[in-house]
Scaffold this active site. Structure first.
Site, short mmCIF file in Angstrom:
data_model
loop_
_atom_site.label_atom_id
_atom_site.label_comp_id
_atom_site.label_asym_id
_atom_site.label_seq_id
_atom_site.Cartn_x
_atom_site.Cartn_y
_atom_site.Cartn_z
N ASN A 214 24.27 -23.36 -13.81
CA ASN A 214 24.48 -24.50 -14.83
C ASN A 214 23.35 -25.27 -14.60
O ASN A 214 22.54 -25.22 -13.29
CB ASN A 214 25.70 -25.08 -14.85
N ILE A 318 36.96 -27.04 -5.32
CA ILE A 318 36.70 -27.38 -3.87
C ILE A 318 37.53 -28.94 -3.80
O ILE A 318 38.02 -29.18 -2.66
CB ILE A 318 35.19 -27.50 -3.48
N LYS A 353 42.14 -36.28 -14.49
CA LYS A 353 41.47 -35.80 -13.21
C LYS A 353 41.83 -36.45 -12.15
O LYS A 353 42.04 -35.91 -11.13
CB LYS A 353 39.97 -35.53 -13.20
#
Ligand code: CTP
Length: 411
Positions: A214, A318, A353
């Site tokens: 990206n 991660i 999130k």
């Protein structure tokens, strides 16, 4: 200055630049503007030998004020004491073997030596000289003595020097001298902390020439890593592939750069560092999926004349993995890049999130507001229920504020 290094937060501070007689003297003229761009005021002293390579007018024209010359050449009687009264840090660049000898032995026989002797703030020394002069035991002893007394050394680097000799003696990278000056102005409020930052994209290989990635530039993460280092933290930057030009990061014993390629490698390296960190800042745009590898060689297009279908597998998260493994006191800062239409949708995604990832704090931005840009407009929320919308700011300014906030979350 490269955009991830432009910390415009040194208004009200003054740096004094001491320039000595070396061919590298012309290079440091550039520092005047670079420091001024951060808001700092800059004054300078040229030794008599420096004036053979560059002129005081060069520095005056660039905005350094005042620019001191030889002792007794000015009008004011106490010029040799002035930087000691007005400047917050001194940088001597290029520093010759001779100025180091004078500083080590308390000489005050010229303007710069006298000013340095009367200066009780931090002094940065960036030596530049012939490698044999640098290696001479007299110079080495003087350098050791100065280090012991708290002088901060930057370089010298190794390579080809002006006289075509090769070895250690080149002036350090100007960006490092620039940052060393800023660090000398910065309260070391993160001393004792170890900050791990993931940054940039990851690259997931499919065949021998093709990969999935990206457009993340790593600028935000680089600014956070450098800001933490400026504030005294030990920093580990785990960097995905940052393009052909790369992203310059300081080469310093307290700044560790770890280059990785894939998400799996980023997880492996981060897992290795994480137990020793007090804070983790996860800015990397990690590829959530990796293509099932084609295998060795280059896929030939005639094998897929009607179109290509590639299967993808999920990569580990991660941030979530390491947040789960954290020990007490470790602060976890995550980011959220969201393709959402408005501020309310961004806030909702950030709140989701925050709990899903197990972070202490999430910094969210709409992709249109941050991705690939020098500035960022972010919404921040933390586990204590605090939330703020910040105006569009340059990434180094956002970085500093994120660290300020994250530090309040350490228990
Ligand atoms: N992150 C991570 N590992 C991943 C994916 C994301 O560590 N495999 C981290 C990012 O560094 C960032 C945060 O998780 O701090 C959120 O990343 P983001 O791309 O916004 O979200 P994703 O978790 O990838 O979810 P989605 O793409 O569905 O929004």
């Amino acid at each position: 200055m490269e955009k991830h290094l432009l910390f415009k937060r040194f208004g009200g501070k003054r740096l004094h630049l001491g320039v000595c007689g070396s061919i590298a003297a012309f290079k440091v003229a550039d520092l005047v503007h670079r420091w001024q761009d951060t808001g700092a005021a800059v004054s300078a002293t040229l030794t008599e030998a420096a004036s053979k390579f560059v002129t005081p007018l060069t520095f005056e024209a660039l905005g350094a004020s005042p620019v001191y010359r030889a002792m007794f050449s000015g009008e004011a009687p106490f010029e040799h004491l002035e930087p000691g009264q007005t400047a917050h840090a001194m940088v001597i660049a290029p520093a010759t073997a001779d100025i180091m000898a004078r500083l080590a032995h308390g000489r005050a026989c010229d303007m710069l030596s006298a000013q340095a002797l009367a200066f009780d703030g931090p002094v940065v020394i960036a030596p530049a000289m012939n490698p044999r002069m640098w290696q001479n035991p007299a110079t080495q002893d003087n350098a050791a003595l100065l280090r012991e007394r708290g002088f901060i050394f930057v370089g010298p680097d190794s390579g080809l020097v002006a006289c075509h000799d090769e070895g250690q003696g080149r002036l350090a990278d100007l960006r490092l001298i620039y940052l060393a000056g800023l660090k000398a102005l910065t309260p070391q409020d993160m001393e004792g902390e170890t900050v791990m930052v993931t940054l940039g994209p990851t690259r997931e290989t499919w065949d021998d020439v093709r990969f999935w990635t990206n457009g993340s530039t790593g600028t935000m993460g680089a600014s956070i890593a450098v800001a933490a280092w400026l504030r005294g933290a030990e920093v580990h930057a785990v960097c995905g592939p940052l393009g052909a030009e790369g992203l310059w990061l300081p080469d310093d014993p307290a700044f560790h750069r770890h280059d990785v390629v894939s998400a799996a490698q980023m997880l492996e390296k981060s897992s290795e560092i994480w137990p020793s960190a007090t804070m983790g800042v996860f800015t990397a745009a990690v590829a959530d999926f990796r293509p099932v590898p084609y295998g060795g060689g280059k896929f030939k297009k005639d094998k897929a004349a009607d179109g290509l279908h590639v299967d993808f597998l999920p990569n580990a998260d991660i941030l979530r993995t390491l947040a789960e493994e954290r020990s007490e006191g470790q602060v976890v800062v995550g980011f959220a890049a969201e393709a959402v239409p408005d501020a309310d949708a961004l806030a909702a995604a950030v709140q989701y999130k925050l709990s899903y990832k197990g972070a202490d704090m999430i910094v969210g931005n709409r992709i249109a507001d941050g991705f690939g840009r020098a500035s960022n407009r972010v919404y921040v929320a933390d586990v204590q229920g605090r939330e703020e919308q910040w105006p569009d700011m340059a990434k180094p300014q956002v970085a500093w504020k994120i660290l300020d906030w994250a530090r309040t979350l350490a228990v």
